[in-house]
Design a protein around this motif. Structure first.
Motif, PDB file in Angstrom:
ATOM      1  N   ARG A 383       7.984  12.342  -5.598  1.00 35.76           N
ATOM      2  CA  ARG A 383       7.674  10.908  -5.120  1.00 35.76           C
ATOM      3  C   ARG A 383       6.841  10.975  -3.854  1.00 35.76           C
ATOM      4  O   ARG A 383       5.886  10.244  -3.766  1.00 35.76           O
ATOM      5  CB  ARG A 383       8.894  10.075  -4.725  1.00 35.76           C
ATOM      6  N   GLU A 386       3.266  11.812  -4.831  1.00 38.06           N
ATOM      7  CA  GLU A 386       2.690  10.420  -5.295  1.00 38.06           C
ATOM      8  C   GLU A 386       2.126   9.694  -3.988  1.00 38.06           C
ATOM      9  O   GLU A 386       1.095   9.046  -4.073  1.00 38.06           O
ATOM     10  CB  GLU A 386       3.719   9.570  -6.267  1.00 38.06           C
ATOM     11  N   ARG A 457       1.640   6.679 -13.386  1.00 38.68           N
ATOM     12  CA  ARG A 457       2.973   6.131 -13.945  1.00 38.68           C
ATOM     13  C   ARG A 457       2.630   4.777 -14.512  1.00 38.68           C
ATOM     14  O   ARG A 457       3.412   3.792 -14.179  1.00 38.68           O
ATOM     15  CB  ARG A 457       4.165   6.315 -13.011  1.00 38.68           C
ATOM     16  N   GLY A 458       1.436   4.609 -15.133  1.00 32.45           N
ATOM     17  CA  GLY A 458       1.211   3.134 -15.491  1.00 32.45           C
ATOM     18  C   GLY A 458       1.307   2.157 -14.353  1.00 32.45           C
ATOM     19  O   GLY A 458       1.560   0.954 -14.549  1.00 32.45           O
ATOM     20  N   GLY A 459       0.953   2.367 -13.225  1.00 30.26           N
ATOM     21  CA  GLY A 459       1.095   1.423 -12.162  1.00 30.26           C
ATOM     22  C   GLY A 459       2.469   1.407 -11.405  1.00 30.26           C
ATOM     23  O   GLY A 459       2.575   0.970 -10.221  1.00 30.26           O
ATOM     24  N   ALA A 460       3.386   2.036 -11.869  1.00 29.99           N
ATOM     25  CA  ALA A 460       4.863   2.051 -11.225  1.00 29.99           C
ATOM     26  C   ALA A 460       4.615   2.759  -9.826  1.00 29.99           C
ATOM     27  O   ALA A 460       5.611   2.328  -8.864  1.00 29.99           O
ATOM     28  CB  ALA A 460       5.787   2.951 -12.007  1.00 29.99           C
ATOM     29  N   SER A 461       3.880   3.732  -9.730  1.00 32.64           N
ATOM     30  CA  SER A 461       4.037   4.506  -8.333  1.00 32.64           C
ATOM     31  C   SER A 461       3.275   3.253  -7.094  1.00 32.64           C
ATOM     32  O   SER A 461       4.017   3.281  -6.224  1.00 32.64           O
ATOM     33  CB  SER A 461       2.948   5.763  -8.595  1.00 32.64           C
ATOM     34  N   ILE A 463       3.465   0.134  -7.338  1.00 29.55           N
ATOM     35  CA  ILE A 463       4.370  -1.150  -7.242  1.00 29.55           C
ATOM     36  C   ILE A 463       5.502  -0.555  -6.410  1.00 29.55           C
ATOM     37  O   ILE A 463       6.119  -1.287  -5.661  1.00 29.55           O
ATOM     38  CB  ILE A 463       4.766  -1.397  -8.736  1.00 29.55           C
ATOM     39  N   GLU A 464       6.027   0.865  -6.606  1.00 28.53           N
ATOM     40  CA  GLU A 464       7.326   1.325  -5.832  1.00 28.53           C
ATOM     41  C   GLU A 464       6.878   1.396  -4.352  1.00 28.53           C
ATOM     42  O   GLU A 464       7.761   1.040  -3.446  1.00 28.53           O
ATOM     43  CB  GLU A 464       7.646   2.519  -6.402  1.00 28.53           C
ATOM     44  N   GLN A 498       0.301  -7.902  -3.386  1.00 24.55           N
ATOM     45  CA  GLN A 498       1.017  -7.750  -4.667  1.00 24.55           C
ATOM     46  C   GLN A 498       0.234  -8.240  -5.846  1.00 24.55           C
ATOM     47  O   GLN A 498      -0.145  -7.740  -6.799  1.00 24.55           O
ATOM     48  CB  GLN A 498       2.282  -8.236  -4.483  1.00 24.55           C
ATOM     49  N   ASN A 502      -1.588  -6.685  -8.852  1.00 18.72           N
ATOM     50  CA  ASN A 502      -1.436  -6.905 -10.034  1.00 18.72           C
ATOM     51  C   ASN A 502      -2.875  -7.147 -10.918  1.00 18.72           C
ATOM     52  O   ASN A 502      -2.832  -6.779 -11.887  1.00 18.72           O
ATOM     53  CB  ASN A 502      -0.407  -7.977 -10.180  1.00 18.72           C
ATOM     54  N   LEU A 505      -4.211  -4.007 -11.626  1.00 17.94           N
ATOM     55  CA  LEU A 505      -3.743  -3.166 -12.683  1.00 17.94           C
ATOM     56  C   LEU A 505      -3.837  -3.830 -14.061  1.00 17.94           C
ATOM     57  O   LEU A 505      -4.142  -2.886 -15.029  1.00 17.94           O
ATOM     58  CB  LEU A 505      -1.980  -3.141 -12.508  1.00 17.94           C
TER      59      LEU A 505
END
Lengths: 596, 596
Positions: A383, A386, A457-461, A463-464, A498, A502, A505
């Motif tokens: 993590r 990233e 990670r498809g945007g997850a990084s 977003i987290e 955010q 979005n 992404l």
């Protein structure tokens, strides 16, 4: 007295309260590097920067490095002596492994010390900074023999290092480089070509220079897939590892630049120079990125460092210079120092709040770098890797764009004197200007953020990461009325970030040109929110501490949240506007209004 | 071929469609100056600027003016010859009354030509620019005899002029000056004192220099109420008006500056120099303001001029320089010129839209100046005078702040080459940096806007101006869907500007420190809305014209309204935040984070 005061207390505060240094110091291998020890080291390094390095700064500007007819380079007055003292004191070797005679300290400590060296004299400190990039590359990809041969000398600073990427036709497009590397029977390579913009490509401060050079072997694939990386030492090494004869590399000329005159920016000629392959053939780009990522954070740090030094100078001037009466809250101060003028205060507060926020950002990222390598939990390491990847382009661009803007405010406070070179304010403004350009222009940083980092990670990084920022909401809510405006502004802007994220992404995959069109304003929007987050964290952490410190941090965080952060959403429209208007005009129309 | 292309078509478009030049050309005395004639003149003046002046620009930077041991000043190579041609061609005399051998053209025509001279070589063009300020002062306050004696020579340019305000202790606080003016029996005064930052205080381009000097007579009131203004010619005039012996004024040194090296910035020593009073005793500040107001608009014009020149250079570079593949709408361009990269496009569009908007602002203000003097209706004259007063600080600050930002973008587009002096991009960035400082720092402009201009007629003046902006709403509504986003963004931001303005008007009287605390962000918010208004006017006017021109103006207006204008409201929070946080930290706390 030195005219540079090292920001030791701010660095130490950020390490403790924002980086979470106590955790880092408990990683294996850092047992000797607890916070108290580090704070003491910062203090000593700060003294060194202020007393030994800072006095060389003006001479570096007024008497820049000179190339002599015999293709040697004489550095600015005082540089050689200061460098010898730096090597002797060992400050540059602190963050490297003890195995190679380094101090074995975390990267974040190295970055903190680096800021002070850069603030003392950026042009000078590029020598150890480039060496550090070369060391990082060798640490990651060098053979055991190469490491043993080069690293101890480079870690100590006796030998310096360079990065040789750019060629006249290959700047941002590294893949266009044409320097040749022809294999020889003995396993070495003959390197031939011309490299430009080579920082400290030649100089008189170290006895040996270890050039890391990107080149192509015959028949290598086109583009970046055919680039290999070579060690090309200035002096070949004898069997006993002593310095032998000159290698086939020399400086052709040094550039006449707007700033950092003390740093020789060299055109280098390689004429069948002996090179040693690092790592695998055609895998040079990987090695370059190791150098680059460390360097990009360091370049962001340059923006912070020069902004700090310029701020100090403007603060002193604002306190000394009296010009008429000032309108202050509740009355008028006759014959006031200009710091009493509200607009001068605004310039000072803008500088100060951005500087501590940017410093927090650089150190936070460096701390994550340490976590990415040394944390015992592999998930945490992954993590942190990233987060470092995500924040590096933001560190580089925000640090350097703001470096330009903040040194400009410092110059402005000096009025007409700011434009006079002897004042010194102009030097900071000129020196820092390169930082938004080299190690990947800020436009490339923004493209990197959009193109390589958001998609992790498809945007997850990402977003987290935004979710991590939002965790501060609870703390701010619990901190009472004093933090209410910080909280409301922060959450409002985080919500908008955010939304923009979005959009990026959603858009990036299908319409990359649209996403890239908004990349720079998006990076700025993102950066402002992260800076506000870091200042708020600092204010929360300071609340229970000494009242004066608590007040200062609260005021800075509030000023920023209320008065600087609202600009963030102003970038959202440009970030999400798409490519249409940018590509609406043809080349003729771009010129149209100025032709006849 | 010259590397400067005079923006004649944009200047002519703005004169016709935004300034409403046809009306101005019908004022008494301007019968010879119809739009066609003026467009032809602009074209000729542009050729002159490009072919005669522009080639001297680099030499001005690399070989700055030099003070010789005999207290003469040798200007840069080519300057003297170019100046002689300027005098011969008469371009600098165009806006002055025919009575004094001027061209009798409107001020707005003079400003348009001035932009091209400044763009060709700012350092050079400061000589006629300062002369113009001195001419304005003499036109307004000189005696008939003084006018007859000095003006024809100054209008022609044979004699140049200077403004001598600043002293080491008296910069922004002009009232602190101490230069003495001792009356003599013959009605002249003996002027003694030292002046600094005197542009073209000594040089070799004109045979005579007419210094306008602020000084105090014995017993004069303190502060600005005791300042008088004097003519101090470099050479005293003989009875037959020929040049006689040297007066007691000489240059002590010239400054080493970050930019405009070609312009000698002089420390002047007055040692019982013979001076002639202009106007009334102790009324020198009035005269200074005449010089200042003309000069402030000209300084804003400097920002436009250098931004234009830098833009042209960056556009050419972006078209020539190829670096890898570019992601464009709908695909990828291999081996693309960097203009195909979306972020480079953004930098070019940002420059281009701001430049034409700022040019419109400068010319609009100059057109109002003409109306304020020459319109037959006294009510129109009075209103135009108010508009000029309101817009002058906005012109000066927006022109020069953006001058810094836009020349920085131009430099950035050059990548590493931008930092190399031979490229020339850095010179524009360095040259323009003084403009945000001199003729009243931009902080002082903001204070002027808040403190002197908003309060005119109890706030009615600014409210009427905002109502004038709002009149565009109907036109935009009637212009169809293409203008919808321009309209919605413009009105949204105009509404917010109205709110901020109301806050300023409410707050200013009772809490001037709070209003001043927000002055700079307020000026920026105001300026962005005015720029959007001017671009929208231009797009509306262009709609029925040549389709390519119409499209260009529409795209620029839309890009600005959608992508730049939203930043305006980002400044509203800072504009209305009050003084509390700016004055929350004491001097110790300002330094705190950097002390130990």
């Amino acid at each position: 007295m030195s005219d540079y005061r090292p920001p030791v207390s701010d660095l130490a505060f950020i390490l403790e309260h924002i980086v979470g240094y106590d955790e880092i110091s408990q990683f294996p291998g850092f047992e000797h590097a607890d916070l108290d020890t580090v704070t003491g080291l910062l203090s000593e390094a700060g003294d060194f920067a202020a007393e030994v390095i800072a006095p060389t700064n003006r001479a570096g500007d007024t008497h820049g490095a000179v190339r002599n007819p015999d293709a040697t380079v004489t550095t600015s007055p005082g540089f050689k002596e200061a460098y010898a003292k730096l090597v002797e004191a060992g400050w540059a070797s602190l963050p490297f492994p003890e195995e190679f005679d380094g101090g074995g300290f975390p990267a974040v400590v190295g970055l903190a010390i680096q800021e002070m060296l850069l603030g003392a004299n950026m042009a000078f400190s590029l020598a150890p900074l480039l060496t550090q990039g070369a060391i990082d590359a060798l640490l990651h990809y060098g053979s055991a023999e190469q490491k043993a041969l080069y690293l101890p000398h480079m870690v100590s600073g006796e030998w310096s290092g360079t990065m040789n990427l750019t060629e006249p036709q290959a700047g941002s497009d590294v893949g266009a480089l044409v320097t040749k590397a022809v294999p020889r029977d003995d396993g070495t390579f003959g390197i031939t070509g011309q490299k430009i913009f080579i920082t400290y490509g030649e100089h008189d401060m170290a006895e040996q220079i270890v050039h890391l050079v990107l080149a192509r072997t015959p028949g290598a694939p086109e583009g970046t897939a055919g680039i290999s990386c070579f060690i090309v030492p200035k002096f070949l090494l004898n069997e006993d590892e002593s310095l032998g004869e000159r290698n086939g590399v020399k400086v052709l000329s040094i550039e006449h630049k707007m700033g950092i005159h003390g740093s020789p920016t060299c055109v280098m000629e390689y004429d069948d120079a002996t090179g040693y392959l690092i790592g695998d053939l055609n895998k040079g780009m990987r090695i370059m990125f190791v150098m680059m990522n460390s360097a990009r954070l360091s370049v962001g740090n340059q923006g912070v460092a020069l902004s700090e030094r310029a701020y100090q100078q403007s603060l002193a001037y604002a306190q000394e210079r009296h010009q008429g009466a000032a309108v202050v809250p509740g009355g008028i101060v006759p014959d006031a120092p200009i710091i009493d003028h509200p607009d001068v205060r605004r310039m000072l507060m803008t500088q100060k709040s951005f500087i501590t926020a940017l410093r927090s950002l650089m150190l936070y990222n460096a701390g994550e770098t340490d976590r990415s390598v040394h944390h015992p939990d592999p998930d945490v390491r992954a993590r942190a890797t990233e987060v470092v990847a995500l924040l590096t382009p933001i560190c580089k661009s925000m640090g350097t764009d703001l470096g330009n803007e903040l040194t400009s405010l410092a110059l402005q406070i000096h009025g007409g004197m700011g434009f006079i070179e002897e004042t010194g304010a102009a030097q900071h403004y000129r020196d820092v200007r390169i930082a938004a350009i080299y190690e990947g222009t800020n436009g490339i940083q923004a493209a990197d953020l959009i193109g390589r980092k958001l998609g992790v990670r498809g945007g997850a990084s990402v977003i987290e990461f935004l979710a991590q920022l939002r965790e501060l909401d609870g703390e701010l809510a619990g901190a009472g009325e004093e933090f209410a405006s910080i909280r409301s502004n922060f959450i409002e802007q985080l919500d908008k970030l955010q939304q923009t994220t979005n959009w990026m992404l959603r858009t990036g995959a299908g319409d990359p040109a649209a996403a890239l069109s908004g990349s720079s304003p998006y990076l700025r929007q993102f950066g402002l929110v992260v800076l506000a987050w870091l200042l708020a964290k600092g204010a929360l952490a300071a609340a229970p501490l000494d009242p004066s410190v608590a007040e200062t941090r609260l005021v800075l965080a509030r000023f920023f949240a209320e008065q600087q952060l609202p600009a963030a959403s102003g970038f959202a429209a440009a970030a999400t506007a798409g490519a249409t208007d940018l590509f609406a005009l043809d080349a003729g129309q771009f010129a149209d209004l100025v032709s006849r």
